[in-house]
Design an enzyme around this catalytic site. Structure first.
Site, PDB file in Angstrom:
ATOM      1  N   CYS A 140      13.431  11.061   6.635  1.00 59.51           N
ATOM      2  CA  CYS A 140      13.527  10.601   8.397  1.00 59.51           C
ATOM      3  C   CYS A 140      14.854  10.963   8.914  1.00 59.51           C
ATOM      4  O   CYS A 140      14.905  11.012  10.255  1.00 59.51           O
ATOM      5  CB  CYS A 140      12.953   9.046   8.565  1.00 59.51           C
ATOM      6  SG  CYS A 140      14.125   8.049   7.347  1.00 59.51           S
ATOM      7  N   GLU A 185       9.530   1.818  10.925  1.00 54.83           N
ATOM      8  CA  GLU A 185      10.794   2.866  10.688  1.00 54.83           C
ATOM      9  C   GLU A 185       9.963   4.076  10.614  1.00 54.83           C
ATOM     10  O   GLU A 185       9.279   4.427   9.860  1.00 54.83           O
ATOM     11  CB  GLU A 185      11.555   2.769   9.254  1.00 54.83           C
ATOM     12  CG  GLU A 185      12.815   3.261   9.609  1.00 54.83           C
ATOM     13  CD  GLU A 185      12.946   4.438   8.906  1.00 54.83           C
ATOM     14  OE1 GLU A 185      12.729   5.633   9.377  1.00 54.83           O
ATOM     15  OE2 GLU A 185      13.303   4.500   7.500  1.00 54.83           O
ATOM     16  N   LYS A 202       0.901  -1.086  -0.114  1.00 48.31           N
ATOM     17  CA  LYS A 202      -0.017   0.031   0.020  1.00 48.31           C
ATOM     18  C   LYS A 202       1.015   1.261   0.113  1.00 48.31           C
ATOM     19  O   LYS A 202       1.446   1.571   1.041  1.00 48.31           O
ATOM     20  CB  LYS A 202      -0.864   0.025   1.221  1.00 48.31           C
ATOM     21  CG  LYS A 202      -1.960   1.103   1.196  1.00 48.31           C
ATOM     22  CD  LYS A 202      -2.240   1.770   2.400  1.00 48.31           C
ATOM     23  CE  LYS A 202      -1.339   2.909   3.029  1.00 48.31           C
ATOM     24  NZ  LYS A 202      -1.129   3.844   2.030  1.00 48.31           N
ATOM     25  N   GLU A 261       9.582  16.521  15.131  1.00 45.06           N
ATOM     26  CA  GLU A 261      10.066  16.225  13.830  1.00 45.06           C
ATOM     27  C   GLU A 261       9.475  17.276  12.800  1.00 45.06           C
ATOM     28  O   GLU A 261       8.131  17.418  12.820  1.00 45.06           O
ATOM     29  CB  GLU A 261       9.934  14.810  13.029  1.00 45.06           C
ATOM     30  CG  GLU A 261      10.348  14.808  11.894  1.00 45.06           C
ATOM     31  CD  GLU A 261      10.242  13.559  11.242  1.00 45.06           C
ATOM     32  OE1 GLU A 261       8.935  12.881  11.304  1.00 45.06           O
ATOM     33  OE2 GLU A 261      11.059  12.699  10.834  1.00 45.06           O
TER      34      GLU A 261
HETATM   35  P1  ADP Z   1       3.941  11.205   6.301  1.00 49.21           P
HETATM   36  O1  ADP Z   1       3.705  12.092   7.297  1.00 49.21           O
HETATM   37  O2  ADP Z   1       5.295  10.352   5.739  1.00 49.21           O
HETATM   38  O3  ADP Z   1       2.986  11.139   5.176  1.00 49.21           O
HETATM   39  P2  ADP Z   1       2.119   8.868   7.399  1.00 49.21           P
HETATM   40  O4  ADP Z   1       2.431   8.231   8.545  1.00 49.21           O
HETATM   41  O5  ADP Z   1       0.714   9.831   7.260  1.00 49.21           O
HETATM   42  O6  ADP Z   1       3.356   9.843   7.120  1.00 49.21           O
HETATM   43  O7  ADP Z   1       2.319   8.212   6.097  1.00 49.21           O
HETATM   44  C1  ADP Z   1       3.165   6.969   5.671  1.00 49.21           C
HETATM   45  C2  ADP Z   1       2.055   6.008   5.180  1.00 49.21           C
HETATM   46  O8  ADP Z   1       0.989   5.418   6.134  1.00 49.21           O
HETATM   47  C3  ADP Z   1       1.415   6.283   3.875  1.00 49.21           C
HETATM   48  O9  ADP Z   1       1.243   5.114   3.024  1.00 49.21           O
HETATM   49  C4  ADP Z   1       0.304   6.549   4.325  1.00 49.21           C
HETATM   50  O10 ADP Z   1      -0.868   6.368   3.539  1.00 49.21           O
HETATM   51  C5  ADP Z   1      -0.103   5.417   5.596  1.00 49.21           C
HETATM   52  N1  ADP Z   1      -1.184   5.746   6.426  1.00 49.21           N
HETATM   53  C6  ADP Z   1      -1.696   6.717   6.925  1.00 49.21           C
HETATM   54  N2  ADP Z   1      -2.704   6.482   7.854  1.00 49.21           N
HETATM   55  C7  ADP Z   1      -3.021   5.363   7.807  1.00 49.21           C
HETATM   56  C8  ADP Z   1      -3.674   4.243   8.431  1.00 49.21           C
HETATM   57  N3  ADP Z   1      -4.832   4.707   9.400  1.00 49.21           N
HETATM   58  N4  ADP Z   1      -3.436   3.050   8.181  1.00 49.21           N
HETATM   59  C9  ADP Z   1      -2.422   2.454   7.609  1.00 49.21           C
HETATM   60  N5  ADP Z   1      -1.718   3.431   6.834  1.00 49.21           N
HETATM   61  C10 ADP Z   1      -1.892   4.513   6.875  1.00 49.21           C
END
Ligand code: ADP
Length: 491
Positions: A292, A258, A179, A386
Site C-alpha cells: 500500500c 487502512e 478473516k 492505485e
Molecule cells: P486486495 O486487492 O488487497 O485483495 P481486497 O479489498 O479485495 O483487496 O481484499 C482485502 C481483504 O478484504 C481480503 O481479506 C478480502 O477477502 C476481503 N474482502 C473482500 N471483499 C469483502 C467483503 N465483501 N466483505 C469482507 N471482506 C472482504
C-alpha cells in the site's frame, strides 16, 4: 493446471480453540509462481463466521479479566514460537504470496518485534483521574476492552498485516475473529492459530475463518452485522474498505481502515542523487510494487531530472524477475492472473494515451518486469488509481511547490518521501503533504510497530500501531464516585 501433491496439508478453521472442519469443504490455495497447490483450506460460510463470533463472545468475559502478566507472557512466547519457525515461514511467504527472500526476511524481522511491543501494551495505563468541579467527586476516564473485534486482513504483506490486525486487540483484552485473505489463508491467517495455541492463548480468544476466492461477502456481512462484534479493522483496497465502512456506519460500528495509496516521492535538485535513485528503486519495486505504501509517482526537479531518470531506469532494468524462492530474485510473481492483467492493462492504456516506457513494460510468465513510465497523461487510469504492481512514473517539475501540488492532487493520502540536502526545507514540505505518513530523505515504504500508521482521504482512517491502538480497541468511559449522600438537588 494445478498439481496437488500427496503431502499437501489440509487445514481446518480455528474456532473455540479447536481445529474444526466447516460445512463448505476446502479449496486449493495455490503458489502464484508455479501454480502448485500449497495447501487445502476450508471454504468457509456465514455459519462458520457465526460460530467463530459465538466462540469469541463466550471467551471474552474470562479473557478480559486475565491479568496483564499473563497476557504479556503469552505474547512474548508467541514471538519466540514465531521466530523458531523462521525458515518454514519465509518459504511459505514465497510459496503462498510470491514474496522474495528479502521481503520474507523483512516480515520475519518485523513481526516478532510487533508481538513483543504488543506485549508491553498489556500494561498500558487503563485511564486517568480527571479533576471535577463537584466537590468530593472522584472522576475518571476508564478504558475497558470492547468485546469481540473482527479483523479482515489482506495478502500482500500477509504476515505483518495479519499480525497487526489481531495483536493489539487481543493484548488489550478483546477476543478476535480473524478473516484472512483467500490469497494468503495460511501465512496470513491459520498460522496464527498454531502459534498462539502453542503460546498458551486460551480457547476462543482468537478464532480464524477462511473462505474461497470470491466468497468473502457472506463472512464479511456476518462480521459487520452480528451485534456481538463491537469493532472492525480492515486492511485492503479502497473499494472494499468503502463498502465495509458504509455497512459499519449502518450498524454504528467503529472501524479502522487502512486502504490503498498512490504514494509520491519528491526529488529536489539538491538531493544526493545516488541515494535518491537507490531509495526510489526500493520504494517502487519491493514486493513487486504490491505494498500500500509503494512509491508510485516520482517528481524530480528539472536541474537533475534527466540524470535521475536515466539512472533510475537503468537500475530498474537490472532487477531480476522470476522465482521468489531464488535468493537473488527481486521481482517475484504478481499475486494472480487478474492482478497481472490489471497491471498490463494500466500500462497499455497509459502508453496508448502518450506515456513512454523507459524500462520494462512486459510480462515474463506470472511476473511483470520492473517498469518505469514517463509523460503519463492525466486522463489515464494510472494517474488516478492505485496500480498494484511494479510500475512507477517519473515526471519533471519546475519547483518543490509544483511537486507538492501534484503530489496532493490525488484522492489518496497514505505515504510520501522527499529527498533534499536541506532537511529543514524537507521538513517544511513534509508538513504540506496530504498524507498520513511522510519521510524526509527516505522512500515511502516503512513501518515500525510503535508508529501511528495510517492514511487520510481515500487511504482510510484510524491508526494501527503505537498508542493509537489503545483508542481504536478499547472503550473510554466516564466514571464518578462520590461519598455518602453526594450533593443537593434543586427539586
Ligand atoms: P486486495 O486487492 O488487497 O485483495 P481486497 O479489498 O479485495 O483487496 O481484499 C482485502 C481483504 O478484504 C481480503 O481479506 C478480502 O477477502 C476481503 N474482502 C473482500 N471483499 C469483502 C467483503 N465483501 N466483505 C469482507 N471482506 C472482504
Amino acid at each position: 493446471m494445478t498439481s496437488v501433491q500427496s503431502d499437501v496439508h489440509e487445514y481446518q478453521h480455528f474456532i473455540g480453540g479447536e481445529w474444526t472442519a466447516g460445512e463448505g469443504g476446502t479449496f486449493e490455495d495455490v503458489d502464484p509462481f508455479t501454480g502448485d497447490v500449497v495447501a487445502l483450506v476450508p471454504r468457509g460460510t456465514r455459519a462458520d463466521a457465526e460460530r467463530a463470533i459465538a466462540a469469541a463472545a463466550a471467551a471474552f468475559p474470562a479473557w478480559s479479566q486475565t491479568v496483564p502478566a499473563e497476557r504479556q507472557r503469552i505474547f512474548l512466547k508467541a514471538a519466540d514460537v514465531l521466530e523458531s519457525r523462521l525458515q518454514e515461514i519465509v518459504s511459505l511467504l514465497a510459496r503462498e504470496t510470491g514474496a522474495s527472500f528479502g521481503f520474507g526476511m523483512f516480515q520475519m524481522g518485523f513481526v516478532p518485534n510487533l508481538l513483543r511491543q504488543a506485549a508491553a501494551l498489556a500494561y498500558a495505563p487503563a485511564g486517568q483521574i480527571i479533576p471535577s468541579d463537584h466537590p468530593g467527586t472522584l472522576a475518571m476516564g476508564l478504558r475497558k476492552p470492547v468485546g469481540v473485534v473482527a479483523a479482515i486482513a489482506p495478502w500482500n504483506a500477509a504476515l505483518i498485516l495479519s499480525a497487526r490486525s489481531i495483536a493489539a486487540p487481543l493484548v488489550l483484552g478483546n477476543t478476535v475473529v480473524l478473516k484472512p485473505s483467500e490469497l494468503s489463508p495460511v501465512v496470513g491467517g491459520l498460522i496464527w492459530g498454531e502459534i498462539f495455541a502453542e503460546a498458551g492463548l486460551p480457547a476462543g480468544v482468537l478464532n480464524i475463518v477462511t473462505h474461497a476466492p470470491g466468497e468473502a461477502g457472506p463472512i464479511g456481512d456476518e462480521l459487520v452485522e452480528n451485534p456481538a462484534v463491537r469493532r472492525l479493522n480492515f486492511t485492503g483496497s479502497t473499494e472494499t474498505g468503502r463498502r465495509l465502512a458504509e455497512a459499519c456506519g449502518r450498524q454504528l460500528k467503529r472501524v479502522v481502515l487502512e486502504l490503498g495509496g498512490h504514494n509520491p516521492l519528491i526529488v529536489l535538485a539538491d538531493a544526493d542523487l545516488d541515494y535518491a535513485v537507490n531509495a526510489s528503486i526500493f520504494g517502487a519495486f519491493l514486493h513487486q510494487g504490491q505494498i500500500c505504501m509503494s512509491s508510485r509517482r516520482i517528481f524530480v526537479e528539472r536541474p537533475i531530472a534527466d540524470e535521475f531518470t536515466a539512472r533510475f531506469a537503468e537500475k530498474a532494468k537490472t532487477l531480476k524477475a522470476g522465482d521468489p524462492k531464488e535468493q537473488d530474485t527481486i521481482i517475484g510473481p504478481l499475486i494472480n492472473e487478474s492482478a497481472l492483467s490489471m497491471v498490463k492493462g494500466r500500462v497499455d492504456e497509459a502508453v496508448a494515451k502518450g506515456a513512454k516506457v523507459l524500462a520494462g513494460g512486459e510480462a515474463v510468465g506470472p511476473c511483470y518486469q520492473a517498469t518505469v513510465l514517463t509523460d503519463v497523461p492525466q486522463d489515464s487510469d494510472f494517474a488516478h488509481h492505485e496500480t498494484f504492481g511494479p510500475v512507477v512514473s517519473v515526471e519533471t517539475v519546475d519547483s518543490a511547490e509544483e511537486a507538492v501540488a501534484r503530489a496532493n492532487a490525488t484522492s489518496y493520502g497514505l505515504s510520501a518521501g522527499i529527498f533534499t540536502g536541506d532537511t529543514n526545507r524537507g521538513f517544511a514540505l513534509a508538513l504540506e503533504l496530504d498524507s498520513g505518513i511522510a519521510h524526509v530523505n527516505d522512500q515511502s515504504v516503512g513501518d515500525e510497530p510503535q508508529m501511528p500508521f495510517g492514511g487520510v482521504k481515500d487511504s482510510g482512517f484510524g491508526r494501527f500501531g503505537g498508542q493509537a491502538v489503545i483508542d481504536e480497541f478499547t472503550e473510554l468511559r466516564w466514571i464518578t464516585v462520590q461519598g455518602g449522600s453526594g450533593h443537593p438537588f434543586p427539586f
